[in-house]
Motif scaffolding. Sequence first.
Motif, mmCIF file in Angstrom:
data_model
loop_
_atom_site.group_PDB
_atom_site.id
_atom_site.type_symbol
_atom_site.label_atom_id
_atom_site.label_comp_id
_atom_site.label_asym_id
_atom_site.label_seq_id
_atom_site.Cartn_x
_atom_site.Cartn_y
_atom_site.Cartn_z
ATOM 1 N N GLY A 9 0.965 -1.226 -0.047
ATOM 2 C CA GLY A 9 -0.133 0.092 0.172
ATOM 3 C C GLY A 9 0.916 1.137 -0.102
ATOM 4 O O GLY A 9 0.384 2.287 -0.213
ATOM 5 N N SER A 10 2.170 1.194 0.547
ATOM 6 C CA SER A 10 2.963 2.332 0.513
ATOM 7 C C SER A 10 4.285 2.294 -0.271
ATOM 8 O O SER A 10 5.040 3.131 -0.387
ATOM 9 C CB SER A 10 3.168 2.715 1.830
ATOM 10 N N VAL A 11 4.560 1.117 -0.977
ATOM 11 C CA VAL A 11 5.961 0.708 -1.237
ATOM 12 C C VAL A 11 6.237 1.777 -2.266
ATOM 13 O O VAL A 11 7.468 1.852 -2.837
ATOM 14 C CB VAL A 11 6.220 -0.640 -1.600
ATOM 15 N N LEU A 12 5.393 2.131 -3.310
ATOM 16 C CA LEU A 12 5.574 3.028 -4.372
ATOM 17 C C LEU A 12 5.827 4.455 -3.973
ATOM 18 O O LEU A 12 6.136 5.105 -4.978
ATOM 19 C CB LEU A 12 4.312 2.967 -5.438
ATOM 20 N N TYR A 13 5.570 4.799 -2.910
ATOM 21 C CA TYR A 13 5.598 6.356 -2.575
ATOM 22 C C TYR A 13 7.186 6.831 -2.883
ATOM 23 O O TYR A 13 7.064 7.933 -3.742
ATOM 24 C CB TYR A 13 5.691 6.487 -0.954
ATOM 25 N N LEU A 14 8.382 6.385 -2.804
ATOM 26 C CA LEU A 14 9.617 6.627 -3.016
ATOM 27 C C LEU A 14 9.750 5.975 -4.438
ATOM 28 O O LEU A 14 10.919 6.712 -5.261
ATOM 29 C CB LEU A 14 10.719 6.088 -2.073
ATOM 30 N N ALA A 15 9.181 5.087 -4.994
ATOM 31 C CA ALA A 15 9.399 4.558 -6.327
ATOM 32 C C ALA A 15 8.829 5.310 -7.374
ATOM 33 O O ALA A 15 9.333 5.129 -8.610
ATOM 34 C CB ALA A 15 9.146 3.003 -6.283
ATOM 35 N N MET A 16 7.825 6.163 -7.077
ATOM 36 C CA MET A 16 7.136 6.731 -8.579
ATOM 37 C C MET A 16 8.002 7.747 -9.276
ATOM 38 O O MET A 16 7.685 7.573 -10.428
ATOM 39 C CB MET A 16 5.721 7.592 -7.557
ATOM 40 N N PRO A 17 8.775 8.421 -8.801
ATOM 41 C CA PRO A 17 9.722 9.213 -9.606
ATOM 42 C C PRO A 17 10.306 8.177 -10.581
ATOM 43 O O PRO A 17 10.392 8.608 -12.001
ATOM 44 C CB PRO A 17 10.580 9.886 -8.743
ATOM 45 N N ARG A 18 10.788 7.143 -10.255
ATOM 46 C CA ARG A 18 11.584 6.120 -11.047
ATOM 47 C C ARG A 18 10.525 5.576 -12.113
ATOM 48 O O ARG A 18 10.788 5.365 -13.372
ATOM 49 C CB ARG A 18 12.329 4.871 -10.197
ATOM 50 N N VAL A 19 9.273 5.188 -11.578
ATOM 51 C CA VAL A 19 8.222 4.458 -12.349
ATOM 52 C C VAL A 19 7.909 5.605 -13.586
ATOM 53 O O VAL A 19 7.726 5.439 -14.622
ATOM 54 C CB VAL A 19 7.156 4.176 -11.609
ATOM 55 N N THR A 20 7.715 6.906 -12.972
ATOM 56 C CA THR A 20 7.093 7.803 -13.959
ATOM 57 C C THR A 20 8.153 7.954 -14.982
ATOM 58 O O THR A 20 7.785 8.112 -16.321
ATOM 59 C CB THR A 20 7.045 9.072 -13.215
#
Length: 492
Positions: A36-47
């Motif tokens: 539920g929260s693991v993507l918070y720091l990963a989103m810039p890389r995903v984007t």
Amino acid sequence: MTMTTTTLSTAQPAGRKAWFGLFTVLALVLLVAMDGSVLYLAMPRVTSSILPTADQALWILDIYGFVVGSLLITFGSVGDRYGRLRLMMAGAIIFGLGSLGVAYSTTPEAMIAFRALMGLGGATLLPSGLAIVSALFPDPRQRAQAIGIFAATFAAGFAIGPVIGGLLLQRFDWGVVFLINVPVVLAFLLAAPILLREVRAARYGRIDLPSLLLSFAGILLFTYSIKSAAAVGFTAPQVVMGIVGIAALALFIRRQTKIAFPLLDLSLFKDRIFSIAILTGLLSLVVWSAAGYLSGIYLQSVLGFEVFTAALLTLPGAVVLTATCVGTSRIVERIGRKAALVATHLLISAGVFLLLFTTTEAGAIAFVASTVIAGIGYGLSFSLVAEIAVSAVPPERAGAAGSIAETSNEIGNALGITLLGSLAALVFRLSGPGVAGTLNETLDHAEVAAEAVMQAKEAFLSGLHLAVGVGGLLTLLVGVVAWLWLPRKLPE
């Protein structure tokens, strides 16, 4: 593989096998919470990797929470009828397949679809896991201890998700944050038939399919309408979908008052203690998820920290949150349940208000202080809400109360990114340089001028400040209402 239904009628202390069974379940609980929260720091890389639009980025983040929250109560009923362990094992397989799909997604649409599949699997794991854990420990004292560990693990998963994600992203591509789910799922599938027992309810009602469809469609259509308005403005299709979503939710609520076995027992909300407890669980996750998501982008894309450094900055808040979960019972013994519930809101609002002091040049200290202070409030909320909600209703309705408490957490986690995240996205669209719909898209844009970069960062920061300001004010308001409205002593 055969599974037998076991009825526990004696209150003898559980042995070593039961504790091993508990830790087997906790491994999956930790994964569901972390995702539920693991993507918070990963989103810039995903984007930067798969180039989602502003509304697609929000869907990637919160479709998981919406699917889990929408189906928790339904899968509680399915488990009662067909067996909790059987449902949990099927859900684990779906969760693992969804994790694989997300890890290798190359388009935003594929990632959204596989995140939804993960949510479908995750929705089976929480209610089934809690029922199985309760059945493992017939002794009331041991059962209370096991359920406390269950709740603390769930809270810890939410807290350490960004930390784990940041540590992995330091060395690997973003897909690895989902690949780590696969070996845990495989280990569970091997250990569960040996260590866990099948659990079914003695009495259950039929699953009301219209209620399921109305709630799910209503939430998703209403959410899409909000996201679309924030990303591109008001359009005829967006308005129509919003109206249809609201109508579907209204019909869902009306139907719950008419059928014999409702998915959502609305009569429980007649109790003010129960209502405030559920609102606390919902609102604390609304603020937590929005602040976590926006702060992750702020640390990396505005202040320019590497993902590993950003992960380290989240660590103090995660430690405080987890420690508070473990120590909540002692806090309650000292100040009482009502004061602890009110303190939850005051601490969260005070913590997120500190984010208003962040600037485009500095803000790491304010961020750490914010997560530490608010982390105490979040920890109190995660530990108190279900306990207060269940104690506020008659024993025969404790199961329904617990399901609603869990659902409020999951829906709150998704609503935070939808409502407050969309508010921040709207501010960026209106005051940003107009190069792209998100900060990361703007920064990745070829030949973007330095003035446009600064304008984009300032626009994002304005959106962050507005979002956390609104969240802090709402939390403060509910804290005041809880102090004035609740009786001096809450039931044990």
